[in-house]
Structures are given as C-alpha cells and as structure tokens.
Design an enzyme around this catalytic site. Structure first.
Site, PDB file in Angstrom:
ATOM      1  CD  GLU A  61     -37.431 -50.015 -72.507  1.00 51.96           C
ATOM      2  OE1 GLU A  61     -37.018 -50.708 -73.459  1.00 51.96           O
ATOM      3  OE2 GLU A  61     -38.507 -50.234 -71.919  1.00 51.96           O
ATOM      4  NE  ARG A  77     -36.444 -48.559 -66.260  1.00 52.15           N
ATOM      5  CZ  ARG A  77     -35.724 -47.686 -66.953  1.00 52.15           C
ATOM      6  NH1 ARG A  77     -34.898 -46.861 -66.315  1.00 52.15           N
ATOM      7  NH2 ARG A  77     -35.829 -47.619 -68.270  1.00 52.15           N
ATOM      8  CG  HIS A 108     -37.423 -52.810 -64.755  1.00 50.75           C
ATOM      9  ND1 HIS A 108     -38.484 -52.037 -64.343  1.00 50.75           N
ATOM     10  CD2 HIS A 108     -37.186 -52.456 -66.047  1.00 50.75           C
ATOM     11  CE1 HIS A 108     -38.874 -51.251 -65.331  1.00 50.75           C
ATOM     12  NE2 HIS A 108     -38.105 -51.489 -66.378  1.00 50.75           N
ATOM     13  CG  HIS A 130     -34.929 -52.048 -69.296  1.00 53.54           C
ATOM     14  ND1 HIS A 130     -35.193 -51.217 -68.238  1.00 53.54           N
ATOM     15  CD2 HIS A 130     -33.595 -52.312 -69.238  1.00 53.54           C
ATOM     16  CE1 HIS A 130     -34.069 -50.987 -67.558  1.00 53.54           C
ATOM     17  NE2 HIS A 130     -33.089 -51.640 -68.161  1.00 53.54           N
TER      18      HIS A 130
END
Length: 246
Positions: A86, A59, A8, A181
């Site tokens: 993440e 995100r 991202h 991520h």
C-alpha cells in the site's frame, strides 16, 4: 488474457477508519468473507489463474491464500513483492481519519489523501513507525524504504514490478491475479487505462471484489468489469469514498 486486480478484504484498520499504509494489520471477519467471495466469484466465472502476485503485507497475503484455497491454486507458487505494498501514509499512519480531519481540516487531509503528487507529512527517521524498524521489511534496501508517499511515488516504486510482470505475461494467453491495496492497484489502473492525473483521483477500488481486465495481444483493453452486480458495486464504491471523508 485476463488480468484480475483484487484489493484485500476489509482489514482491522479499515474497520477503525485509520490510515493503514505499511502497518501490517490483519483481516476482519468481514474481510475473510470478502476474500472468500472473491475466490468463489473467480471460480464461478471459470477463470483459470496461471499465477498470483501479492504484496508482503498480511492482509493481502491472507486474502491471496484464501482465494488460492477456493480456486485450487498452489499457495507455494504465490509470488510476493513489496512493491505491491500500500501507499505509505507517512506521519498519518495509524491516525483516525476523522480525528485527523478535525485537527488539520478536511481540505488539507483531502489533498494528502487524493492529490496525485502531494505526499502526506513524512515520518522522521527516529519515528518507531518507520519501515526500517520492522523485521517484515528487513530485506528491502533502506534507501528504498519510504517515509511517506504520494500516488505518483507509488507508481514510481511499482514500475520495476510492472515492467517485469508485463515481460513475463505478454506472450501468455492465460489469466493473472494481482492481490494488493487501494493505492497500489490504483497505480496499476492508471497505467493500464492510461488515465490522466486528474482522472485517477476519482477511481475508488472496493475491498474483496475482483476487477477483471480482458486484454488483446497488444495489451489493449477489450473489456473491464467487476465480478459483482452493478447495484452492490455502487454501494461498495460509495462506502469507500465516504470512509475517506469521515
């Protein structure tokens, strides 16, 4: 077939040099521009995307939607999977990396950040930051919600997604985009490239730059490249590495 991995765009907590993990933060203005760059790079290289998978964190979701708008992909067909989230940074989440290094020592923080199998200090169950307290994760079985993860833990968590993904795309000659991520993508890179636990520690994935793997029918890597010039890539990777040390 191509598999494109995209971290991202820059998030607010990337900018503030904080451990972000499962905290649901938004993109910065720069992060939005990075997402636009990624979409345009995919478009410029004439890569037609068959499907897009993303984590459920804002995100990554917003990055996916920005890219979709640019390449003409139907946003309603984006597939969301929490296993692409993440790495959960446990009790470090929300803390400034520099201040944490000052408190615990750079060597200890480096172990928490970059070792393969050593997790950070775990969140206590009554900590308000625990994922069970967020409505975003209400559909995930509570026994699967992490209190903190190592990269090894992320790979274990991601494996069910990866096995299903491979099953669906192995017979395809088309191209697939995964927006996620730093650590969930490093987990995929380790699997794709069959890297050792030591080798993966040196892999840094910058924000907003598509990483393209071209694969043969047996899933062997034919080619790997970032959709950016080499000098800018080196600058971006150095920035990622230096941010981790601050």
């Amino acid at each position: 077939m191509k598999i494109i991995l995209l971290r991202h765009g820059q998030s607010q907590w990337n900018l503030e040099n904080r451990f972000t993990g499962w905290k649901d933060v938004t993109l910065t203005a720069e992060g939005i521009e990075e997402a636009k760059y990624a979409g345009n790079a995919i478009l410029k290289n004439n890569i037609c995307i068959q499907n897009i998978h993303t984590s459920i964190l804002t995100r990554a979701v917003d990055t996916s939607k920005i890219v979709s708008n640019i390449i003409g992909f139907d946003k309603n067909k984006i597939v969301y999977d929490w296993r692409l989230n993440e790495r959960h940074y446990g009790a470090l989440e929300g803390l400034n990396k520099s201040e944490t290094a000052g408190k615990y020592g750079e060597k200890q923080v480096l172990i928490w950040r970059r070792s393969f199998s050593t997790p950070p200090p775990l969140l206590k169950n009554n900590d308000f930051r625990h994922p069970k307290n967020s409505m975003l994760f209400k559909d995930i079985s509570i026994d699967k919600l992490p209190s903190g993860e190592s990269l090894k833990d992320v790979i274990i968590r991601l494996n069910p997604f990866w096995e299903k993904f491979l099953k669906n795309v192995k017979q395809s000659s088309r191209n697939h985009l995964i927006v996620a991520h730093s650590n969930s993508l490093r987990a995929i890179v380790k699997i794709l490239e069959n890297l050792s636990e030591k080798e993966i520690l040196n892999v840094n994935i910058p924000t907003g730059i598509p990483l393209v793997y071209e694969l043969d029918t047996k899933f062997n890597i034919i080619m790997k490249n970032y959709l950016i010039d080499s000098n800018t890539l080196k600058e971006k990777q150095a920035l990622v590495e230096n941010q981790g040390k601050k």
